[in-house]
Design an enzyme around this catalytic site. Structure first.
Site, PDB file in Angstrom:
ATOM      1  N   GLY A  54       0.829  -1.197   0.000  1.00  0.00           N
ATOM      2  CA  GLY A  54       0.000   0.000   0.000  1.00  0.00           C
ATOM      3  C   GLY A  54       0.863   1.247   0.000  1.00  0.00           C
ATOM      4  O   GLY A  54       2.005   1.220   0.477  1.00  0.00           O
TER       5      GLY A  54
ATOM      6  N   HIS B 209      -2.773   7.685   6.572  1.00  0.00           N
ATOM      7  CA  HIS B 209      -1.744   8.556   5.983  1.00  0.00           C
ATOM      8  C   HIS B 209      -2.360   9.852   5.451  1.00  0.00           C
ATOM      9  O   HIS B 209      -1.741  10.916   5.517  1.00  0.00           O
ATOM     10  CB  HIS B 209      -1.035   7.852   4.814  1.00  0.00           C
ATOM     11  CG  HIS B 209       0.135   7.006   5.214  1.00  0.00           C
ATOM     12  ND1 HIS B 209       1.245   7.518   5.853  1.00  0.00           N
ATOM     13  CD2 HIS B 209       0.385   5.680   5.040  1.00  0.00           C
ATOM     14  CE1 HIS B 209       2.121   6.535   6.064  1.00  0.00           C
ATOM     15  NE2 HIS B 209       1.621   5.411   5.585  1.00  0.00           N
TER      16      HIS B 209
ATOM     17  N   HIS C  78      -4.651   1.652   7.281  1.00  0.00           N
ATOM     18  CA  HIS C  78      -3.305   2.220   7.417  1.00  0.00           C
ATOM     19  C   HIS C  78      -3.098   3.335   6.384  1.00  0.00           C
ATOM     20  O   HIS C  78      -2.587   4.409   6.707  1.00  0.00           O
ATOM     21  CB  HIS C  78      -2.279   1.086   7.239  1.00  0.00           C
ATOM     22  CG  HIS C  78      -0.838   1.498   7.219  1.00  0.00           C
ATOM     23  ND1 HIS C  78       0.084   1.018   8.133  1.00  0.00           N
ATOM     24  CD2 HIS C  78      -0.145   2.328   6.390  1.00  0.00           C
ATOM     25  CE1 HIS C  78       1.273   1.550   7.858  1.00  0.00           C
ATOM     26  NE2 HIS C  78       1.166   2.347   6.802  1.00  0.00           N
ATOM     27  N   GLU C  79      -3.526   3.071   5.139  1.00  0.00           N
ATOM     28  CA  GLU C  79      -3.308   4.059   4.072  1.00  0.00           C
ATOM     29  C   GLU C  79      -4.216   5.278   4.244  1.00  0.00           C
ATOM     30  O   GLU C  79      -3.776   6.411   4.021  1.00  0.00           O
ATOM     31  CB  GLU C  79      -3.511   3.419   2.691  1.00  0.00           C
ATOM     32  CG  GLU C  79      -2.589   2.251   2.368  1.00  0.00           C
ATOM     33  CD  GLU C  79      -1.123   2.530   2.631  1.00  0.00           C
ATOM     34  OE1 GLU C  79      -0.679   3.682   2.515  1.00  0.00           O
ATOM     35  OE2 GLU C  79      -0.399   1.575   2.986  1.00  0.00           O
TER      36      GLU C  79
ATOM     37  N   CYS D  19       5.714   0.069   7.319  1.00  0.00           N
ATOM     38  CA  CYS D  19       5.368   1.226   6.508  1.00  0.00           C
ATOM     39  C   CYS D  19       6.566   1.584   5.644  1.00  0.00           C
ATOM     40  O   CYS D  19       7.698   1.582   6.125  1.00  0.00           O
ATOM     41  CB  CYS D  19       5.013   2.402   7.421  1.00  0.00           C
ATOM     42  SG  CYS D  19       4.554   3.898   6.526  1.00  0.00           S
ATOM     43  N   LEU D  20       6.313   1.884   4.373  1.00  0.00           N
ATOM     44  CA  LEU D  20       7.422   2.225   3.478  1.00  0.00           C
ATOM     45  C   LEU D  20       8.114   3.512   3.911  1.00  0.00           C
ATOM     46  O   LEU D  20       9.270   3.742   3.545  1.00  0.00           O
ATOM     47  CB  LEU D  20       6.918   2.355   2.030  1.00  0.00           C
ATOM     48  CG  LEU D  20       6.398   1.056   1.400  1.00  0.00           C
ATOM     49  CD1 LEU D  20       5.859   1.326  -0.004  1.00  0.00           C
ATOM     50  CD2 LEU D  20       7.496  -0.007   1.352  1.00  0.00           C
TER      51      LEU D  20
ATOM     52  N   GLN E 271       3.042  10.095   0.985  1.00  0.00           N
ATOM     53  CA  GLN E 271       4.339   9.417   1.109  1.00  0.00           C
ATOM     54  C   GLN E 271       5.266   9.726  -0.063  1.00  0.00           C
ATOM     55  O   GLN E 271       6.472   9.521   0.033  1.00  0.00           O
ATOM     56  CB  GLN E 271       4.143   7.899   1.208  1.00  0.00           C
ATOM     57  CG  GLN E 271       3.492   7.458   2.506  1.00  0.00           C
ATOM     58  CD  GLN E 271       3.360   5.953   2.554  1.00  0.00           C
ATOM     59  OE1 GLN E 271       2.397   5.389   2.020  1.00  0.00           O
ATOM     60  NE2 GLN E 271       4.320   5.281   3.168  1.00  0.00           N
TER      61      GLN E 271
HETATM   62 ZN   LIG Z   1       2.490   3.534   5.699  1.00  0.00          ZN
END
Ligand SMILES: [Zn+2]
Length: 173
Positions: A46, A141, A137-138, A95-96, A51
């Protein structure tokens, strides 16, 4: 399609509330394609526009994990949770924007999400399992919230210090 650099926590853009998308145009379609490519390249399941430094309410995801199963790239514009189950489940999230850090986060086990697709049509779907965790989660963000915000302050500070160190090392490299 272009792989865009992913912002690493701490970064003020990751703490901001993103703006609603008002029109699906070529720039948005390019952004969505870039986000999918960036997400698959990472690799991740995701990605949210903030991000990659774009403060708009758009996320991409693909939680298909089974070997041999077809990928399911999804682009969700202005997504919002319209229903959440009382039942919760706990997943070890990563998380990226917070590389190589993982922690258990408890969230509703199932959610119903409504969004706009790239054709401007309204879609809605009920997600469970990993998909439910990922979509929540996304969407977080888009509201400037990270999974570490669910952790105790000691753990959160420890992870933040590790990320500050990682960013210093990357800046030197
Ligand atoms: Zn994340």
């Amino acid at each position: 399609m272009t792989i865009r650099p992913i912002l690493i926590h701490p970064d003020p853009r990751l703490k901001k509330v993103a703006d609603p998308v008002t029109a699906v145009d070529d720039a948005l379609r390019t952004l969505a394609a870039d986000m999918l490519e960036t997400m698959y390249d990472a690799p991740g399941i995701g990605l949210a526009a903030p991000q990659v430094g774009v403060m708009q309410r758009i996320i991409t995801m693909d939680c298909v994990k089974e070997e041999g199963e077809d990928p399911r790239p999804m682009v969700l514009i202005n997504p919002r949770v319209t229903w959440a189950s009382e039942e919760t489940s706990s997943y070890e999230e990563g998380c990226l924007s917070i590389p190589e850090q993982y922690a258990d986060v408890e969230r509703p086990a199932e959610v119903e999400v409504t969004w706009m697709d790239l054709d401007g049509a309204t879609q809605s779907e009920r997600f469970g399992g990993l998909w439910a965790t990922c979509v929540q989660h996304e969407i977080d963000h888009l509201d400037g919230k990270l999974f570490i915000d669910y952790l105790g302050s000691m753990k959160r500070q420890m992870i933040t210090r590790k990320m500050q160190k990682l960013k210093r090392e990357r800046a030197r490299a």
